[in-house]
Design an enzyme around this catalytic site. Structure first.
Site, PDB file in Angstrom:
ATOM      1  N   GLN A  11       1.385  -7.067   3.868  1.00 22.65           N
ATOM      2  CA  GLN A  11       1.553  -8.513   3.899  1.00 22.65           C
ATOM      3  C   GLN A  11       2.061  -8.951   5.271  1.00 22.65           C
ATOM      4  OE1 GLN A  11       3.264  -9.873   0.311  1.00 22.65           O
ATOM      5  NE2 GLN A  11       3.670 -11.928   1.048  1.00 22.65           N
ATOM      6  N   SER A  91       3.165  -0.687   2.599  1.00 18.32           N
ATOM      7  CA  SER A  91       3.520  -1.523   1.444  1.00 18.32           C
ATOM      8  C   SER A  91       2.280  -1.889   0.625  1.00 18.32           C
ATOM      9  CB  SER A  91       4.284  -2.761   1.915  1.00 18.32           C
ATOM     10  OG  SER A  91       4.775  -3.488   0.824  1.00 18.32           O
ATOM     11  N   LEU A  92       1.862  -3.151   0.637  1.00 20.73           N
ATOM     12  CA  LEU A  92       0.641  -3.564  -0.062  1.00 20.73           C
ATOM     13  C   LEU A  92      -0.544  -2.679   0.326  1.00 20.73           C
ATOM     14  CD1 LEU A  92      -1.272  -5.678  -1.507  1.00 20.73           C
ATOM     15  CD2 LEU A  92      -1.353  -6.831   0.717  1.00 20.73           C
ATOM     16  N   ARG A 116       1.595  -8.236  -8.800  1.00 12.64           N
ATOM     17  CA  ARG A 116       2.685  -7.703  -7.955  1.00 12.64           C
ATOM     18  C   ARG A 116       3.245  -8.814  -7.073  1.00 12.64           C
ATOM     19  NH1 ARG A 116       2.828  -5.355  -2.586  1.00 12.64           N
ATOM     20  NH2 ARG A 116       4.245  -3.553  -2.398  1.00 12.64           N
ATOM     21  N   HIS A 200      11.348  -5.159  -0.435  1.00 16.08           N
ATOM     22  CA  HIS A 200      11.802  -3.780  -0.218  1.00 16.08           C
ATOM     23  C   HIS A 200      13.324  -3.646  -0.139  1.00 16.08           C
ATOM     24  CE1 HIS A 200       7.687  -2.622   0.015  1.00 16.08           C
ATOM     25  NE2 HIS A 200       7.476  -3.496   0.993  1.00 16.08           N
ATOM     26  N   GLN A 249       8.419   1.588  -4.747  1.00 18.68           N
ATOM     27  CA  GLN A 249       8.028   1.001  -3.463  1.00 18.68           C
ATOM     28  C   GLN A 249       8.442  -0.468  -3.333  1.00 18.68           C
ATOM     29  OE1 GLN A 249       4.534  -0.922  -2.734  1.00 18.68           O
ATOM     30  NE2 GLN A 249       3.683   0.555  -1.297  1.00 18.68           N
TER      31      GLN A 249
END
Length: 313
Positions: A11, A91-92, A116, A200, A249
Site C-alpha cells: 500500500q 505487506s499487501l 483486509r 503493522h 502480518q
C-alpha cells in the site's frame, strides 16, 4: 546461471492511471481487471485508471486495486515465459506472492484483501493512529527513542525497509514524540506519513482476528515457488502456515530488509519489481550495497518498463 526473484509492492504504491497502458496493449492484463470487477462487483478499471484519488486511497479500495494491477503485470510477464525462483511482497504485496506461487487463486485473494483493507481501516478510529518514516538512524537508537515515548501511548516498529529506513506506527501522540526523540538521537530525517491507520502494530490486532475468520473460509495450496514471508523473513513452510502468517502480518513488523537479505543469500542475482512505483527497487539497492552484493534490479509497471525489461533479459 542467473536466479530471479519477483517482488511486489504494498500500500502506498498506488496512483490514478496505474495499469491503464498495459491493459490497452495486452489482453491478458485486461482479463485480470475484468475478473476483479466481476469478483468484487464494481468497476476496477474505472477505479484504477480514472480514480478519483480520494476513492483510490481508501484502504479497502487501495488493496484490491494494487493487487489487481500487480497480477495483471505478472500475467504479462508470465506470458513471455519469464519465471522466478523465489518471491516476496511488502505487506499487501505478499498476497501477490501467494497468487504467483499458486498458494491461492487471484479471485480469492482479491476478495480477501478487500476485506483486509476494511478490517485494517476499521480497527482504529480515524485520527487516533499514525505512522512515521525514520531515516538514517540505527535500530538500537530508534528502539531507545521508542522506549522513551511509550508513556505517551502505543508506538512500535512497523517496517524494517532498508538500512537507514525504518517505519514506526502507533498512537498519534506517541509517534510524534518518538519522531522528535529520533531526531535528537541523530536521525537524518523523520516524517509523519500520510496514512489512514497505524498499520503493522499491536493496535491492529482486532483486524487480524477478523481477517483470520475470513481466511478460514478459503483453501490454500502448497507453494509451487518459494514465498519469503514478512513476519519471519524465511520461506513459507507449507499451506498450514499461510493463515497464521497472514494474521500476524497485520499487527507485526514487516521484516523487508531481512527478507531481501535472505533472498540474496539464496543466490538470487536478479530482482524484478512488479507493480506500480519503484519503492522496493530503492530499498533492494540499499540492502544489496550493505551486503556488497552484485545484483540486477528491474521493474515493470507500464509498456516502456516492460519493453526495457524484455530487452535486458
Amino acid at each position: 546461471m542467473s536466479k530471479t526473484a519477483f517482488v511486489f509492492p504494498g500500500q502506498g504504491a498506488q496512483y490514478v492511471g496505474m495499469g491503464k497502458e498495459i491493459t490497452e496493449n495486452f489482453s491478458v492484463a485486461k482479463e485480470v481487471y475484468q475478473e476483479a470487477s466481476d469478483y468484487l462487483g464494481y468497476n476496477m478499471n474505472k477505479l484504477c485508471f480514472e480514480g478519483p484519488n480520494e476513492e483510490l486511497v481508501k484502504t479497502e479500495n487501495t488493496q484490491p486495486a494494487i493487487l489487481t494491477t500487480t497480477i495483471a503485470l505478472l500475467r504479462v510477464l508470465e506470458n513471455e515465459g519469464i519465471k522466478s525462483d523465489i518471491t516476496a511482497g511488502l505487506s499487501l504485496g505478499e498476497y501477490a506472492s501467494l497468487v504467483k506461487s499458486k498458494v491461492i487463486d487471484f479471485k480469492d485473494a482479491v476478495r480477501i484483501v478487500k476485506k483486509r483493507g476494511k478490517y485494517m481501516q476499521e480497527a482504529v478510529p480515524q485520527g487516533i493512529g499514525t505512522m512515521a518514516a525514520i531515516l538514517g538512524l540505527d535500530k538500537e537508537k530508534l528502539q531507545k527513542s521508542i522506549e522513551e515515548c511509550r508513556h505517551y501511548g502505543v508506538v512500535e516498529t512497523a517496517n524494517y525497509n532498508s538500512p537507514g529506513q525504518i517505519v514506526i506506527s502507533g498512537e498519534v501522540e506517541a509517534v510524534k514524540n518518538a519522531v522528535k526523540k529520533a531526531v535528537e538521537y541523530g536521525a537524518k530525517k523523520a516524517v509523519i506519513l500520510p496514512v489512514s491507520a497505524p498499520f503493522h502494530c499491536s493496535l491492529l490486532k482486532p483486524a487480524g482476528e477478523r481477517l483470520e475468520k475470513e481466511l478460514l473460509k478459503y483453501s490454500f495450496n502448497t507453494p509451487q515457488v518459494g514465498v519469503v514471508t514478512n513476519v519471519d523473513a524465511k520461506l513459507l513452510k507449507d499451506k498450514e502456515a499461510v493463515v497464521p502468517s497472514l494474521v500476524k502480518q497485520v499487527s507485526q513488523s514487516v521484516l523487508w530488509q531481512d527478507s531481501v537479505e535472505y533472498i540474496i543469500n539464496e543466490g538470487i542475482d536478479t530482482f524484478i519489481e512488479i507493480g506500480p512505483g519503484k519503492s522496493l527497487s530503492g530499498f533492494i539497492k540499499k540492502i544489496a550495497k550493505s551486503l556488497n552484493a552484485q545484483i540486477s534490479i528491474k521493474n515493470i509497471e507500464d509498456v516502456n518498463s516492460f519493453k526495457a525489461l524484455i530487452n535486458s533479459l
